[in-house]
Design a protein around this motif. Structure first.
Motif, PDB file in Angstrom:
ATOM      1  N   ARG A 179       0.850  -1.190   0.000  1.00  0.00           N
ATOM      2  CA  ARG A 179       0.000   0.000   0.000  1.00  0.00           C
ATOM      3  C   ARG A 179       0.886   1.240   0.000  1.00  0.00           C
ATOM      4  NH1 ARG A 179      -4.077  -0.181   4.741  1.00  0.00           N
ATOM      5  NH2 ARG A 179      -2.458  -1.333   5.853  1.00  0.00           N
ATOM      6  N   LEU A 180       0.451   2.256  -0.738  1.00  0.00           N
ATOM      7  CA  LEU A 180       1.282   3.439  -0.927  1.00  0.00           C
ATOM      8  C   LEU A 180       0.451   4.706  -0.777  1.00  0.00           C
ATOM      9  CD1 LEU A 180       3.988   4.739  -1.875  1.00  0.00           C
ATOM     10  CD2 LEU A 180       3.134   4.488  -4.225  1.00  0.00           C
ATOM     11  N   ALA A 181       0.937   5.611   0.063  1.00  0.00           N
ATOM     12  CA  ALA A 181       0.363   6.954   0.183  1.00  0.00           C
ATOM     13  C   ALA A 181       1.417   7.936  -0.329  1.00  0.00           C
ATOM     14  CB  ALA A 181      -0.002   7.260   1.633  1.00  0.00           C
ATOM     15  N   VAL A 182       1.054   8.709  -1.354  1.00  0.00           N
ATOM     16  CA  VAL A 182       2.036   9.549  -2.047  1.00  0.00           C
ATOM     17  C   VAL A 182       1.914  10.997  -1.597  1.00  0.00           C
ATOM     18  CG1 VAL A 182       2.943  10.253  -4.287  1.00  0.00           C
ATOM     19  CG2 VAL A 182       1.893   7.993  -4.016  1.00  0.00           C
ATOM     20  N   ALA A 183       2.993  11.547  -1.102  1.00  0.00           N
ATOM     21  CA  ALA A 183       3.039  12.957  -0.724  1.00  0.00           C
ATOM     22  C   ALA A 183       2.994  13.830  -1.967  1.00  0.00           C
ATOM     23  CB  ALA A 183       4.302  13.241   0.080  1.00  0.00           C
ATOM     24  N   PRO A 184       2.450  15.060  -1.875  1.00  0.00           N
ATOM     25  CA  PRO A 184       2.315  15.921  -3.053  1.00  0.00           C
ATOM     26  C   PRO A 184       3.610  16.096  -3.850  1.00  0.00           C
ATOM     27  CG  PRO A 184       1.097  16.833  -1.231  1.00  0.00           C
ATOM     28  CD  PRO A 184       1.832  15.665  -0.685  1.00  0.00           C
ATOM     29  N   ARG A 185       4.741  16.180  -3.194  1.00  0.00           N
ATOM     30  CA  ARG A 185       5.999  16.420  -3.925  1.00  0.00           C
ATOM     31  C   ARG A 185       6.454  15.216  -4.731  1.00  0.00           C
ATOM     32  NH1 ARG A 185      10.941  15.646  -0.478  1.00  0.00           N
ATOM     33  NH2 ARG A 185      10.348  14.459   1.373  1.00  0.00           N
ATOM     34  N   HIS A 186       5.825  14.051  -4.482  1.00  0.00           N
ATOM     35  CA  HIS A 186       6.154  12.856  -5.261  1.00  0.00           C
ATOM     36  C   HIS A 186       5.092  12.534  -6.321  1.00  0.00           C
ATOM     37  CE1 HIS A 186       8.611  11.625  -1.519  1.00  0.00           C
ATOM     38  NE2 HIS A 186       9.406  12.142  -2.420  1.00  0.00           N
ATOM     39  N   ARG A 187       4.066  13.459  -6.456  1.00  0.00           N
ATOM     40  CA  ARG A 187       2.979  13.200  -7.401  1.00  0.00           C
ATOM     41  C   ARG A 187       3.184  13.893  -8.741  1.00  0.00           C
ATOM     42  NH1 ARG A 187      -1.859  14.734  -3.294  1.00  0.00           N
ATOM     43  NH2 ARG A 187      -1.567  13.014  -1.796  1.00  0.00           N
ATOM     44  N   ALA A 188       3.914  14.963  -8.744  1.00  0.00           N
ATOM     45  CA  ALA A 188       4.040  15.785  -9.955  1.00  0.00           C
ATOM     46  C   ALA A 188       4.776  15.032 -11.055  1.00  0.00           C
ATOM     47  CB  ALA A 188       4.779  17.079  -9.621  1.00  0.00           C
ATOM     48  N   GLU A 189       4.616  15.535 -12.297  1.00  0.00           N
ATOM     49  CA  GLU A 189       5.311  14.918 -13.436  1.00  0.00           C
ATOM     50  C   GLU A 189       6.815  14.893 -13.201  1.00  0.00           C
ATOM     51  OE1 GLU A 189       4.467  16.310 -17.325  1.00  0.00           O
ATOM     52  OE2 GLU A 189       2.298  16.275 -17.024  1.00  0.00           O
ATOM     53  N   GLN A 190       7.334  15.974 -12.685  1.00  0.00           N
ATOM     54  CA  GLN A 190       8.750  16.036 -12.333  1.00  0.00           C
ATOM     55  C   GLN A 190       8.887  15.839 -10.828  1.00  0.00           C
ATOM     56  OE1 GLN A 190      11.099  16.243 -14.683  1.00  0.00           O
ATOM     57  NE2 GLN A 190       9.473  16.244 -16.210  1.00  0.00           N
ATOM     58  N   SER A 191       8.440  14.694 -10.339  1.00  0.00           N
ATOM     59  CA  SER A 191       8.438  14.447  -8.898  1.00  0.00           C
ATOM     60  C   SER A 191       9.865  14.366  -8.356  1.00  0.00           C
ATOM     61  CB  SER A 191       7.699  13.152  -8.572  1.00  0.00           C
ATOM     62  OG  SER A 191       8.362  12.047  -9.125  1.00  0.00           O
ATOM     63  N   GLU A 192      10.003  14.760  -7.117  1.00  0.00           N
ATOM     64  CA  GLU A 192      11.314  14.744  -6.470  1.00  0.00           C
ATOM     65  C   GLU A 192      11.787  13.309  -6.267  1.00  0.00           C
ATOM     66  OE1 GLU A 192      11.468  17.057  -2.898  1.00  0.00           O
ATOM     67  OE2 GLU A 192      10.086  18.568  -3.700  1.00  0.00           O
ATOM     68  N   PRO A 193      13.076  13.053  -6.419  1.00  0.00           N
ATOM     69  CA  PRO A 193      13.594  11.713  -6.141  1.00  0.00           C
ATOM     70  C   PRO A 193      13.600  11.451  -4.631  1.00  0.00           C
ATOM     71  CG  PRO A 193      15.397  13.210  -6.615  1.00  0.00           C
ATOM     72  CD  PRO A 193      14.124  13.984  -6.884  1.00  0.00           C
ATOM     73  N   VAL A 194      13.657  10.185  -4.283  1.00  0.00           N
ATOM     74  CA  VAL A 194      13.730   9.776  -2.881  1.00  0.00           C
ATOM     75  C   VAL A 194      15.193   9.679  -2.482  1.00  0.00           C
ATOM     76  CG1 VAL A 194      13.245   7.930  -1.233  1.00  0.00           C
ATOM     77  CG2 VAL A 194      11.551   8.532  -2.986  1.00  0.00           C
ATOM     78  N   SER A 195      15.579  10.497  -1.501  1.00  0.00           N
ATOM     79  CA  SER A 195      16.966  10.505  -1.028  1.00  0.00           C
ATOM     80  C   SER A 195      17.110   9.907   0.362  1.00  0.00           C
ATOM     81  CB  SER A 195      17.517  11.936  -1.017  1.00  0.00           C
ATOM     82  OG  SER A 195      17.516  12.490  -2.316  1.00  0.00           O
ATOM     83  N   THR A 196      16.031   9.988   1.151  1.00  0.00           N
ATOM     84  CA  THR A 196      16.086   9.470   2.525  1.00  0.00           C
ATOM     85  C   THR A 196      14.869   8.600   2.798  1.00  0.00           C
ATOM     86  OG1 THR A 196      14.990  11.463   3.354  1.00  0.00           O
ATOM     87  CG2 THR A 196      17.399  11.432   3.415  1.00  0.00           C
TER      88      THR A 196
END
Length: 283
Positions: A179-196
Motif C-alpha cells: 500500500r502506498l500513500a504519495v506525498a504531493p511532492r512525489h505526485r508531480a510529473e517532475q516528482s522529487e527523487p527519494v533521497s532518505t
C-alpha cells in the motif's frame, strides 16, 4: 528443582547471543523464554521459527515429533494473565505447548533493535547509503554498536524514484503488492527523487512519526497517521505488519541460529513454519 533440557538451554543461549534481551523495549514488550515445558519430547532436536504462534503453527509443530522448541518472533503471551483456560485462544496454545513438551521463546523488539536484525534487513532493501538509528535502545552497551535501537534511516548514495523504491521493497520481501500513500511532492510529473528513507518493522508509527525522511517504510499505520505523514511531505509505504518481518526470519535468523548450533557442536536443526502467514489477504 527440575533440570532444564539442553535443547531449551542452548536455544535460549544462542538467541541471547544473536539478539541480547537488554535491547528489547521492556516498558511494554514481553521477551525471552515465555513457556518452559517441564518435560521435553523424547525425540526433540529441532527448533521451529515462526512470526506468530497460531493454532495452525502449533498443529504443525505437534505433527513433527522432533520439534521441542518454538521461537515465536511475536510473543504469544503478551499481557499478564490470572488464569490459564482452554476458553482463551492464547492461553489454550500455551497449555497445549506445556502438555506436549514444547517450550517457547520470543525475541521481538530485541531482534528489531540489534545490529544486523530485522530493521537493518528492511533498510538494506532501500539501497546503499549512510544508515543511522532513529531511537537508541536504552539498554544498549558499547559492544552493541552505534545502530542498536529502534528504526533506521538511510541517506541513499544514489536517489531513486518512488516507483523504483516500491519495486525494490516488493522484490526484497517477496510481495506482489503493498500500500502506498504519495506525498504531493512525489505526485508531480517532475516528482522529487527519494533521497532518505526511514523504516520500522511491524507497526512503526511510534518510531517514525516526527522523523524527517522522504519516505516512511513500515508494516502498518493508522489512517490519520498516514495522513499526518503525507501532509508533512513524507510518502508512506505499508507492507502489512508481519510482511516486514517474515523474510528476515525465514532466511537470516534460520541461518544464523543454525550456524550457532554448528559452531558449538550441537546437533540441532532449525526450520521455518510452513503454516505461518500474514492474516490479511488482498481479494
Amino acid at each position: 528443582m527440575a533440570t532444564r533440557h539442553n535443547l531449551v538451554t542452548r536455544t535460549v543461549d544462542a538467541m541471547r547471543r544473536l539478539a541480547p534481551l537488554r535491547l528489547a523495549d521492556t516498558s511494554w514488550d514481553n521477551v525471552g523464554l515465555l513457556i518452559e515445558a517441564p518435560t521435553v519430547r523424547a525425540e526433540a532436536n529441532r527448533v521451529m521459527i515462526t512470526n506468530d504462534l497460531t493454532n495452525a503453527v502449533l498443529e504443525e509443530s505437534l505433527a513433527d515429533k522432533k520439534v521441542g522448541m518454538i521461537i515465536s518472533y511475536h510473543p504469544p503471551l503478551f499481557r499478564a494473565i490470572k488464569t490459564i483456560t482452554m476458553a482463551d485462544p492464547k492461553q489454550a496454545i500455551a497449555a497445549r505447548c506445556i502438555e506436549a513438551g514444547i517450550s517457547v521463546y520470543s525475541p521481538h523488539t530485541a531482534l528489531d533493535a540489534v545490529e544486523g536484525g530485522i530493521n537493518d534487513h528492511l533498510i538494506s532493501l532501500c539501497g546503499a547509503g549512510d544508515v543511522t538509528c532513529l531511537t537508541p535502545a536504552p539498554g544498549a552497551t558499547e559492544e552493541d554498536g552505534e545502530l542498536a535501537g529502534y528504526g533506521r534511516r538511510v541517506t541513499l548514495k544514489e536517489p531513486v524514484t518512488l516507483d523504483d523504491l516500491c519495486l525494490q521493497v516488493k522484490r526484497g520481501l517477496g510481495l506482489s503488492y503493498l500500500r502506498l500513500a504519495v506525498a504531493p511532492r512525489h505526485r508531480a510529473e517532475q516528482s522529487e527523487p527519494v533521497s532518505t528513507v526511514a523504516v520500522c518493522a511491524g507497526s512503526g508509527s511510534s518510531v517514525l512519526l516526527g522523523k524527517r525522511a522522504d519516505v516512511f517504510l513500515t508494516g502498518e499505520m493508522s489512517h490519520h497517521e498516514v495522513l499526518a505523514a503525507v501532509e508533512a511531505g513524507t510518502s508512506v509505504i505499508l507492507c502489512e505488519h508481519s510482511n516486514t518481518e517474515r523474510k528476515y526470519l525465514q532466511t537470516t535468523l534460520c541461518k544464523s541460529l543454525n550456524n550457532v548450533f554448528a559452531e558449538c557442536g550441537w546437533q540441532y536443526s532449525v526450520v521455518y513454519s510452513k503454516s505461518d502467514e500474514d492474516p490479511l489477504k488482498t481479494v
